[in-house]
Design a protein around this motif. Structure first.
Motif, mmCIF file in Angstrom:
data_model
loop_
_atom_site.group_PDB
_atom_site.id
_atom_site.type_symbol
_atom_site.label_atom_id
_atom_site.label_comp_id
_atom_site.label_asym_id
_atom_site.label_seq_id
_atom_site.Cartn_x
_atom_site.Cartn_y
_atom_site.Cartn_z
ATOM 1 N N GLY A 469 1.681 -0.028 33.230
ATOM 2 C CA GLY A 469 1.660 -1.249 34.013
ATOM 3 C C GLY A 469 0.275 -1.870 33.979
ATOM 4 N N THR A 472 -0.495 -3.671 30.816
ATOM 5 C CA THR A 472 0.135 -4.972 30.726
ATOM 6 C C THR A 472 -0.717 -6.022 31.410
ATOM 7 O OG1 THR A 472 2.099 -3.707 31.164
ATOM 8 C CG2 THR A 472 2.343 -6.070 30.954
ATOM 9 N N VAL A 503 3.464 -6.369 23.281
ATOM 10 C CA VAL A 503 4.554 -6.153 24.223
ATOM 11 C C VAL A 503 5.595 -5.226 23.626
ATOM 12 C CG1 VAL A 503 6.409 -7.276 25.456
ATOM 13 C CG2 VAL A 503 4.193 -8.388 25.272
ATOM 14 N N ASP A 504 5.879 -5.455 22.363
ATOM 15 C CA ASP A 504 6.926 -4.676 21.727
ATOM 16 C C ASP A 504 6.568 -3.200 21.629
ATOM 17 O OD1 ASP A 504 8.861 -6.534 19.362
ATOM 18 O OD2 ASP A 504 9.432 -5.247 21.018
ATOM 19 N N GLU A 507 7.181 -1.551 24.740
ATOM 20 C CA GLU A 507 8.624 -1.394 24.906
ATOM 21 C C GLU A 507 9.101 -0.084 24.274
ATOM 22 O OE1 GLU A 507 11.387 -2.150 25.897
ATOM 23 O OE2 GLU A 507 12.868 -1.805 24.321
ATOM 24 N N LYS A 510 8.216 2.688 26.403
ATOM 25 C CA LYS A 510 8.680 2.636 27.784
ATOM 26 C C LYS A 510 10.186 2.799 27.890
ATOM 27 C CE LYS A 510 7.907 0.471 32.090
ATOM 28 N NZ LYS A 510 6.869 -0.160 32.882
ATOM 29 N N HIS A 511 10.862 2.421 26.871
ATOM 30 C CA HIS A 511 12.336 2.424 26.915
ATOM 31 C C HIS A 511 12.925 3.706 27.507
ATOM 32 C CE1 HIS A 511 16.183 2.735 24.353
ATOM 33 N NE2 HIS A 511 16.454 2.579 25.629
ATOM 34 N N LEU A 514 12.477 4.080 31.255
ATOM 35 C CA LEU A 514 13.356 3.273 32.090
ATOM 36 C C LEU A 514 14.747 3.877 32.141
ATOM 37 C CD1 LEU A 514 12.258 -0.215 30.946
ATOM 38 C CD2 LEU A 514 12.144 0.687 33.265
ATOM 39 N N SER A 515 15.193 4.376 31.011
ATOM 40 C CA SER A 515 16.593 4.770 30.999
ATOM 41 C C SER A 515 16.826 6.156 31.571
ATOM 42 C CB SER A 515 17.143 4.685 29.580
ATOM 43 O OG SER A 515 16.319 5.450 28.743
ATOM 44 N N THR A 518 16.540 7.103 36.023
ATOM 45 C CA THR A 518 17.424 6.497 37.006
ATOM 46 C C THR A 518 18.642 7.359 37.259
ATOM 47 O OG1 THR A 518 18.261 5.278 35.165
ATOM 48 C CG2 THR A 518 16.815 4.111 36.654
ATOM 49 N N LYS B 201 4.485 -7.463 34.513
ATOM 50 C CA LYS B 201 4.900 -6.138 34.040
ATOM 51 C C LYS B 201 6.248 -6.261 33.345
ATOM 52 C CE LYS B 201 2.678 -3.185 37.474
ATOM 53 N NZ LYS B 201 2.890 -2.174 38.502
ATOM 54 N N SER B 208 19.792 0.605 35.536
ATOM 55 C CA SER B 208 20.507 1.441 34.558
ATOM 56 C C SER B 208 21.914 1.753 35.037
ATOM 57 C CB SER B 208 19.734 2.721 34.300
ATOM 58 O OG SER B 208 19.390 3.305 35.529
#
Lengths: 1150, 275
Positions: A469, A472, A503-504, A507, A510-511, A514-515, A518, B201, B208
């Motif tokens: 973060g 960024t 940014v990519d 990504e 980070k992908h 994020l997945s 959760t 950000k 999800s």
């Protein structure tokens, strides 16, 4: 409003049957949980299965339209001088009770119900209707002698008479498993091992046919005779010989049928067609894998998948109806217990080890093998108590044959393997290729790396989250530096690119964070551990279902169907976290935004409107090159330059002028049209050109629009979209049509809507109807009906019913001319027909060598136009072919076995049998084509319709049910329940019994319902009210001068009917006390369609209208001079056309 | 029923009545009248103030004229922020018209970027759009567009042509039907009270589990101070385009309907006025 949905059927390892809807998220337990099944095979309208008692059951979905069959028999009498007409017949006569021909003796009490699944609707009664006329004489018809022509009139020489008795029986076992009553009591003959249904799309067979194939425990193949919509159980089993013992069978929706032999080969049925649904012979196809026989096979429209004994999955290349065996096998990724091919060639399978159901993702017409297996993780709503233990796994085997039971052991073997190895070698690609969390992250083709490792890695990354973060922020606060660079280099791209690759990269890292971090991922992780010894440890709610069988034969999945099968339904806790659970349209947040924006405009602009605008408005111009159908002879297309100039007036409104620049005798000239005068911009039916027409009132009167053509469809749609929007803007029309709108449909299926001004029906200053402005709404329909409460329904060419969603735009009207919500995909299918003509000659018999004077040997219906299979083009480039040419056996007039119709000479009336006097014959070929577009329409499945009528309601009660009547395309009269302004699609159909099929229906004010039967007779329905929506009985109304009628329309007090010759008739003498009226009164000829509105206003589509410049066919016309004392009006006022096919003014009550 | 399309129009046609006055220390030949203008919220100061510049240059000596810059109550106004954002961030809850002071001297190099021509604005604007599309579609949509489409976006903004702009911008607001939203939401959060320029950000529109993320979820995640306070009393306002959307508003919807033409959601967090 419900989206059309279909079901995936499956059997779990306890024999319980579940269904999963394409719009659902949960498996639902099928009713009748006592009955346990081992196999199911689904079609769209029913499912067949083999229960654990080895007997066959069929499950027919309840529908709103009953399955009913008419039984009939004739009562015959002869006159004698003593007793008059009596039962005593001559010895040479027919029986007193017989069939229509008199050859078969059939008494009333000889009719019995075919099985316990049927019931009688009523007792026997006499049919009072004879050839469209009421007999009113107890149904008797008279003749000189048997057999003869019967008339309703009794004459001096009428010596015999007869009447028809009818009785209906109804199939009652719907929505339950109905046992198929065994043919005989030989137990083994009726014990079955496998079943497969299909064949409902065998080229041009009678609608509703179903091929049911089964394999007996002894390995014999059986075909169920006479299964169709009206006879859902079929009649008997017939045995089909096979080269060897069969284990399993699969029947596709068309003409594919494959089965597997005990020896491991597959057999393929050849010669299946309309006349031979059982096919003719078998061919053998060898297993793809040496030493591993074919264990399971499943076929679709033109695909074949199989599973060999080593559980490998194979796809058969080169299969089509000319070559049902295909050419070669291709090995697919993944290991499955079985696979099933559904509608649209979609594929599902049951995983070898986890016994989970997988969906093959990415199956398209161009890529029939699809891309990856994706696990269906939907939970079972009704069933939470089951625990997946290894004992139940073994018990799953009892539903399979010996063959498969062996394999169950292998599965357990595999379990032990996997527990020692986290990577699950036996289903390697399943998991690696399709990360089960893929649904959330949609990461198809996103690396095939080691799944487990990835998850671990992501946990490791997790703590770095905050760091990222920071990065960024840091990078974006460099923005200033970036801008400095822009300044120094005129091309901003290099620096910008750096900026976003940055940014990519983030990504990519980070992908996984994020997945995995959760809630929804947890079950997936536990499913990875499924086969470890600690299986019981997993959360009870996330138990993993084990499946024994799956059938996709009734399941329709399109490429972009949004399926909710791949995410675990969130628990309550996570559900509560999300605040946006209210439907978006009514949500408070949306209201708040609208309100606050209004407030903001008021606050910031109200007192400052006199301030100067910072940016001056200017003229905006679009130019292009089009072709123009020039208005001098010889008429032809010529290249022109076209310019649309858009001005903004001082009031902020826009107006536009279209200029068309052309050369005439080497002189540059132009014509121009003010768009605020344009009444319609409409696409023209033209197979060769992308052309459209612009009408103004003047050009409507001339019947000579400005016609323009673009070189591509896209270019035409750009222009149409822009012109439509500019027209609407200059007339200040935006948003959805009002409830009073007048709707119409062109022969192209395009939908137009017009806002009626109060002057349209108000005397004395009537507005001429050529001044009405029509704007297009997306979608494709052939008929549209509305009422004054905003309830609008339509019917497509394929008779699908559609309900209006309240949106606007769609189709080519995109962007701002289209509402964001309520626009859905709509498709329609129609048939194109050509005729093959032949003449008989003494040498060769019938041949394609005609006389020199004859029509083309391949032609249109009239014979004037040559139409061959090759030169027949799609109606427009928006259409695509969805079938090959096939012989149409449903041609009106009937056909013989090969589809031929015979006549003495061209052109004549044709009949379906050959006689001595026939010298020519023809047959009709059909080819289906499909259009896919978008519009504010939602399908109302499943009944397909022929006609609709909606009551114009007078009171302003929003909650009150709106009466809507319809005719199904089979001719059933239906009444829709639950239709309200809020729920215009209603809830269900109520079937209204009638003795014969209907073709037209209309419901006017005060629940006056009139209908037209297929034989052309008119009926009035008595006692219909809001309390009694279906009324009580039909009253037969004699037709005007014995003419066959085709359409009826009922307004407030006016009833008009149209006969098949285009004559319009008015019903005289209708009063509240005598709603059936007394006599028919002639009004006009030259009419194609009629719509009578709630003010008793009369609008029609006229056949031919002569303009000053040209003649138009299919023109909107308005009856002028209609008054309460003069309901028939005086004369016609001509509006937009030609090419219009349908209009409804039933919304305009103002 | 009001349509979502109307939101796009309302956002586009938002105007702030503004009174420009010349800074008192500027040397003039005669007295400078204030200049009144309706500024489009979605545009940039230096793009729409040609008239202002001309107006004040008339009363100034030629040699005194250098690069124009604007200031509001002592804060230099960054031209590369959209006008609506500047107003929401610095001047919400003040009396209208917005009173902006015009300077021609002492350019605050520390606070402002130079803007010598409209090309600089265009470059900045296009860079923002490209960055936004990188977040939304991995740059796929913007890269598939032709040069003339890029130009049409810019010309649409420059000439205040809503239809012209949205004919192209529509494509940037689409997403594949199998996804329920963009990959990430392009947003920037500005706080009047901090030194940091803004927060940005990676944030997905969909959780999800499939639920839609809301504005509240976003703030909770990236700027918790904006929505929580010790005593439970809401001390801040969350403002976009001059309004306060509810925290329940789905962030995907906001991104589609309430982004600025640069395709970013510019969110201002400002102190709630005390009555």
């Amino acid at each position: 409003m419900a989206m059309p949905s279909s079901l995936l059927w499956a059997v779990d390892n306890f024999g319980r049957v579940y269904t999963l809807s394409t719009v659902g998220q949960y498996w639902e337990l099928c009713k009748d949980p006592q009955l346990k099944f081992k196999r199911v095979s689904a079609a769209k309208q029913c499912c067949w299965g083999i229960a654990c008692d080895d007997e066959v059951y069929t499950y027919v979905f309840s529908g709103d339209v009953p399955i009913r069959n008419q039984e009939e028999t004739y009562e015959n009498q002869r006159w004698n001088p003593v007793g008059g007409f009596c039962e005593k017949l001559l010895p040479s006569d027919r029986w007193q009770w017989s069939d229509v021909s008199g050859l078969k003796h059939q008494q009333l009490d000889e009719f019995t119900l075919p099985s316990p699944h049927w019931e009688w609707e009523s007792d026997w009664y006499v049919d009072e209707n004879f050839e469209g006329e009421p007999t009113e004489k107890g149904g008797w018809t008279y003749a000189l002698d048997f057999p003869s022509t019967y008339t309703t009139d009794k004459k001096w020489n009428s010596y015999v008479r007869r009447r028809r008795w009818i009785r209906y029986r109804r199939y009652k076992s719907r929505d339950v498993w109905a046992k198929i009553i065994p043919d005989c009591y030989d137990v083994l003959q009726n014990c079955f091992n496998d079943i497969s249904v299909g064949g409902w799309e065998i080229t041009d067979e009678p609608l509703g046919h179903l091929s049911v194939w089964a394999v007996s425990l002894r390995g014999k193949v059986c075909y169920r005779e006479n299964v169709c919509h009206h006879n859902p159980e079929g009649s008997t089993w017939s045995f089909i010989t096979t080269p060897s013992e069969v284990v399993q069978i699969s029947c596709g929706p068309c003409d594919l049928l494959w089965a597997t032999l005990l020896e491991g080969q597959a057999i393929v049925r050849e010669g299946i067609d309309r006349n031979n649904p059982q096919g003719i012979s078998w061919s053998i196809v060898e297993s793809p894998s040496f030493g591993n026989g074919i264990m399971h096979v499943s076929v679709g429209v033109d695909v074949v998948w199989c599973v060999t004994e080593d559980r490998k999955v194979w796809f058969r290349r080169g299969v089509n109806s000319h070559n049902p065996c295909g050419t070669s096998w291709i090995e697919m990724v993944g290991e499955m217990m079985m696979v099933t091919v559904g509608l649209n060639n979609q594929v599902w399978g049951i995983g070898r080890n986890d016994r989970a159901i997988y969906f093959r993702e990415g199956v398209t017409p161009s890529e029939l093998t699809g891309k990856t297996w994706k696990e269906i993780v939907s939970g079972r709503e009704s069933d939470k108590s089951q625990t997946g233990s290894s004992t139940s796994l073994v018990s799953a085997g009892c539903f399979f044959t010996d063959d498969i039971q062996n394999q169950t052991n292998a599965v357990i073997q595999g379990d032990t393997d996997t527990s020692s190895d986290t990577e699950l070698p036996s289903v390697p690609m399943n998991l690696a290729n399709t990360p089960p969390m893929g649904a959330a992250a949609s990461s198809s083709g996103n690396g095939t790396g080691n799944q487990t490792a990835e998850i671990h890695a992501s946990f490791a990354v997790d703590p770095l989250d905050s760091d990222q973060g920071e990065t960024t922020v840091a990078s974006t606060s460099n923005e200033k530096a970036n801008l400095e660079m822009h300044k120094s280099s005129t091309n901003p791209n290099p620096s910008a690119e750096l900026h976003w690759t940055n940014v990519d990269l983030k990504e990519a890292q980070k992908h996984p964070v994020l997945s995995t971090s959760t809630f929804a991922e947890t079950p997936i992780l536990s499913s990875l551990g499924m086969f470890s010894e600690g299986a019981e440890e997993q959360d009870g709610a996330d138990e993993h279902p084990q499946w024994a069988w799956v059938s996709g034969g009734g399941c329709l999945v399109h490429l972009h169907s949004p399926l909710k099968w791949f995410t675990v339904p969130s628990g309550l806790s996570s559900f509560m976290q999300s605040l946006s659970i209210t439907p978006a349209q009514t949500a408070a947040w949306r209201k708040q935004i609208f309100q606050q924006l209004c407030g903001r405009i008021k606050r910031e602009l109200e007192n400052f409107e006199h301030y100067e605008q910072a940016i001056e408005q200017s003229v905006w111009v679009k130019t292009g090159t089009l072709q123009w159908w020039r208005n001098w002879k010889p008429y032809k297309w010529m290249d022109v330059r076209v310019t649309l100039e858009q001005f903004t007036g001082s009031d902020g409104m826009r107006d536009s002028i279209l200029f068309i620049y052309y050369m005439h005798q080497e002189e540059k000239k132009y014509i121009h049209i003010f768009l605020n005068e344009v009444t319609v911009v409409v696409e023209v039916l033209d197979e060769g050109k992308h052309s459209f027409a612009l009408y103004t009132p003047e050009r409507t009167e001339q019947r000579w629009p400005i016609r323009l053509a673009a070189s591509t469809e896209q270019e035409m749609h750009d222009w149409l979209s822009l012109l439509n929007m500019s027209c609407c803007e200059s007339r200040r029309i935006q948003g959805p049509p009002s409830h009073h709108a007048i709707w119409s449909v062109t022969c192209k299926g395009d939908i137009f809507v017009s806002e009626p001004s109060p002057e349209l029906e108000a005397r004395p200053h009537l507005m001429p109807c050529d001044q009405m402005f029509w704007r297009q709404v997306g979608g494709h329909l052939q008929l549209i009906e509305c009422n004054n409460r905003g309830v609008v329904w339509g019917i497509g060419d394929d008779h699908t019913a559609w309900v209006y969603t309240g949106g606007y735009g769609g189709g080519f009207i995109q962007g701002l001319g289209s509402s964001a919500d309520n626009i859905y995909t709509q498709s329609d299918v129609k048939c194109l027909y050509i005729y093959e003509n032949q003449r008989w000659n003494p040498v060769t018999g019938y041949s394609s060598r005609g006389l020199p004077t004859d029509r083309y040997m391949w032609s249109d219906a009239s014979g004037r136009q040559e139409c061959t299979k090759n030169n027949t083009k799609l109606p427009s480039p928006q259409w695509s072919w969805v079938s090959d040419w096939y012989i149409d056996f449903n041609t009106p007039g009937g056909t013989d076995e090969e589809g031929w119709q015979y006549a003495a000479d061209f052109p004549a009336s044709y009949h379906g049998y050959k006689s001595m006097k026939d010298f020519v014959r023809r047959r009709r070929w059909a080819r289906k084509c499909k259009i896919v577009t978008t519009g504010p329409w939602l399908e109302v499945p499943p009944v397909t319709l022929w006609d609709i009528s909606i009551i114009p309601s007078s009171d302003a009660d929003d909650e009150e049910a709106v009466a809507l009547w319809a005719i199904s395309d089979k001719g059933d009269v239906l009444c829709r329940l639950g239709v309200t302004q809020q729920n215009p699609s209603g809830t269900s159909w109520l079937h209204v019994g009638a003795d014969q099929p209907f073709i037209s229906i209309s419901i006017g004010a005060f629940y006056q319902v009139w209908g037209i039967a297929r034989d052309g007779s008119a009926f009035y329905r008595g006692s219909v009210s809001s309390k009694k929506p279906a009324g009580d009985s039909w009253y037969h109304i004699p037709s005007p001068r014995k003419r066959k009628l085709k359409q009826v329309s009922v307004g407030r007090m006016s009833v008009f009917v149209l006969d098949i010759n285009g004559n319009l008739w008015y019903r005289e003498g209708i009063t509240p006390d005598y709603p059936q009226g007394s006599t028919w009164d002639y009004v006009s000829n030259n009419i194609c369609k009629i719509s009578v509105g709630p003010l008793d206003q009369v609008w029609v589509i006229a056949d031919k209208v002569q303009g000053r410049h040209s003649l138009s066919r299919g023109t909107v016309c308005h009856r002028t001079g209609v008054q309460p004392m003069r309901p028939k009006g005086l004369t016609w006022d001509y509006g937009i056309g030609g090419g219009w096919e349908h209009i409804t003014v039933r919304g305009n009550a103002a | 029923m009001t349509d979502d399309k109307d939101v796009l129009r309302d956002v586009w046609f938002g105007r702030i009545p503004t009174c420009f006055t010349l800074y008192q220390d500027e040397i003039t030949e005669r007295e400078a009248e204030p200049y009144y203008l309706l500024l489009p919220r979605i545009s940039y100061l230096t793009l729409v103030t040609d008239k202002v510049k001309k107006h004040f240059q008339k009363v100034m000596r030629q040699e005194e004229v250098s690069e124009i810059w604007f200031e509001y109550e002592g804060t230099p106004l960054k031209w590369h922020y959209p006008i609506g954002l500047l107003f929401d961030l610095h001047a919400s809850n003040t009396a209208l018209p917005w009173s902006i002071t015009v300077h021609f001297k002492n350019f605050p190099e520390k606070d402002l970027l130079h803007c010598h021509s409209k090309d600089v604005i265009e470059a900045h604007f296009m860079a923002c759009i490209k960055e936004a599309d990188a977040l939304k579609h991995k740059s796929q949509v913007i890269n598939e567009m032709q040069k003339k489409d890029h130009k049409q976006l810019w010309m649409g903004l420059q000439n205040d042509k809503f239809e012209q702009f949205w004919a192209i911008n529509r494509k940037l607001m689409e997403y594949p039907p199998e996804d329920s939203g963009f990959r990430y939401i392009p947003f920037r959060i500005y706080q009047a009270t901090t030194e940091r320029p803004f927060i940005q950000k990676l944030f997905r529109p969909i959780a999800s589990g499939g639920q839609l993320h809301t504005l509240g979820d976003l703030l909770k995640d990236v700027c918790p101070s904006a929505i929580t306070s010790e005593d439970g009393e809401q001390k801040t306002q969350v403002v976009i385009h001059g309004i306060e959307p509810m925290l329940e508003t789905p962030i995907q919807w906001l991104s589609e309907h309430m982004s600025y033409p640069d395709n970013f959601l510019h969110i201002s967090i400002i102190p709630r006025p005390t009555d």
